[in-house]
Design a protein around this motif. Structure first.
Motif, PDB file in Angstrom:
ATOM      1  N   PRO A 176     -26.204  -8.308 -50.421  1.00 26.56           N
ATOM      2  CA  PRO A 176     -26.313  -8.155 -48.889  1.00 26.56           C
ATOM      3  C   PRO A 176     -26.230  -9.610 -48.283  1.00 26.56           C
TER       4      PRO A 176
ATOM      5  N   PRO B  97     -30.690  -6.397 -42.192  1.00 25.89           N
ATOM      6  CA  PRO B  97     -30.952  -4.941 -42.334  1.00 25.89           C
ATOM      7  C   PRO B  97     -29.850  -3.906 -42.035  1.00 25.89           C
TER       8      PRO B  97
ATOM      9  N   HIS C 229     -27.578 -12.700 -46.442  1.00 23.09           N
ATOM     10  CA  HIS C 229     -28.737 -13.173 -45.918  1.00 23.09           C
ATOM     11  C   HIS C 229     -28.818 -14.434 -45.026  1.00 23.09           C
TER      12      HIS C 229
ATOM     13  N   LEU D 269     -32.482 -10.509 -45.656  1.00 26.56           N
ATOM     14  CA  LEU D 269     -31.348  -9.861 -46.022  1.00 26.56           C
ATOM     15  C   LEU D 269     -31.065  -9.340 -44.316  1.00 26.56           C
TER      16      LEU D 269
ATOM     17  N   GLU E  78     -28.619  -4.152 -45.909  1.00 30.25           N
ATOM     18  CA  GLU E  78     -29.419  -4.162 -46.910  1.00 30.25           C
ATOM     19  C   GLU E  78     -29.325  -3.264 -47.909  1.00 30.25           C
ATOM     20  N   ASN E  79     -29.097  -1.959 -47.479  1.00 29.59           N
ATOM     21  CA  ASN E  79     -29.049  -0.801 -48.659  1.00 29.59           C
ATOM     22  C   ASN E  79     -27.689  -0.631 -49.021  1.00 29.59           C
TER      23      ASN E  79
END
Length: 266
Positions: free
Chosen positions: A173, A261, A175, A259, A264-265
């Motif tokens: 992801p 957010p 940053h 990262l 991030e996932n």
């Protein structure tokens, strides 16, 4: 209006380094937004030499192509092959002699009195650990080799080489580390027609304000702030020397990236 100014600002972050023989300034505080990170390019024709003087800077040179030799230094008297690297603190000098036509990226930052001359032999067979690392997963997986690692003695610089997968992402992801460090990506081994994209945006999730720079061999893109993922075109691996320069010696750390957010996932 603000969004347009931000885009105009980020559009100035790209610099194409010179292929002409000699020593060239690429990213310096007098011409670029980055104030801590400096990038130089040295192109030497076979049989010629250059005396590199650090003066008030620490300097980290990485041989991108060709063969060279270091001499006239108490510690650095080595032969250099592709991706070998060296470091000198302030008030040092070393002679670089080209044994083949060669091309160096040289990173610089203010020397605060920390640092010891060093040479690192590139060895891709090193086990995964402090120097050889794998970051990310899936289409964001990339291979990293530190050329100037956190455990090496230096004032502000941290540097390494990154290889993406073919047609894949790096630094995903996304940053940023704008409170502590600046960064410049210096691309290599991406001759035309190969190319990639270096993506810049300032605020979390605000991808509508993205600026995308086309990158090939010799392209350097600054990241004085904001997020900076990259992606390669099909059949291309994004390959670059990344140069981090901290705002002070205590923030010379590799674990300060934040990262985005929103992604991030993902």
């Amino acid at each position: 209006m603000k969004e347009q100014k931000n885009k105009e600002r980020m559009e100035r972050w790209r610099a194409q380094s010179s292929e002409e023989w000699g020593f060239h300034k690429v990213v310096t505080p007098d011409t670029c937004e980055c104030q801590e990170t400096q990038i130089f390019r040295l192109n030497l024709q076979e049989g010629t030499a250059y005396l590199l003087e650090s003066k008030g800077l620490e300097l980290h040179g990485v041989l991108i192509s060709g063969k060279a030799a270091l001499s006239e230094h108490a510690v650095l008297n080595q032969k250099m092959d592709k991706f070998d690297s060296f470091y000198i603190p302030g008030k040092n000098e070393v002679r670089i002699t080209a044994e083949e036509d060669c091309f160096f990226y040289i990173a610089g930052a203010v020397c605060e009195g920390y640092g010891e001359p060093m040479f690192r032999k590139f060895d891709i067979t090193l086990p995964i650990g402090d120097i050889h690392q794998i970051h990310g997963s899936g289409v964001g997986q990339r291979e990293v080799m530190f050329t100037l690692a956190p455990q090496d003695k230096a004032s502000r610089l941290l540097c390494g080489l990154t290889w993406s997968g073919e047609g894949a992402w790096t630094s995903w992801p996304p940053h940023q580390h704008e409170k502590d460090l600046e960064e410049v990506y210096c691309y290599f081994d991406m001759p035309a027609p190969r190319f990639g994209f270096h993506v810049s945006y300032l605020k979390s999730g605000e991808v509508e304000d993205i600026v995308t720079h086309t990158v090939q061999t010799g392209t350097c893109v600054q990241a004085p702030c904001g997020y900076h993922p990259t992606v390669a075109s099909p059949g291309t691996r994004n390959t670059y020397l990344w140069v981090l320069a901290s705002f002070s010696h205590p923030s010379r750390r590799y674990d300060l990236a934040v990262l985005d957010p929103v992604y991030e996932n993902c």
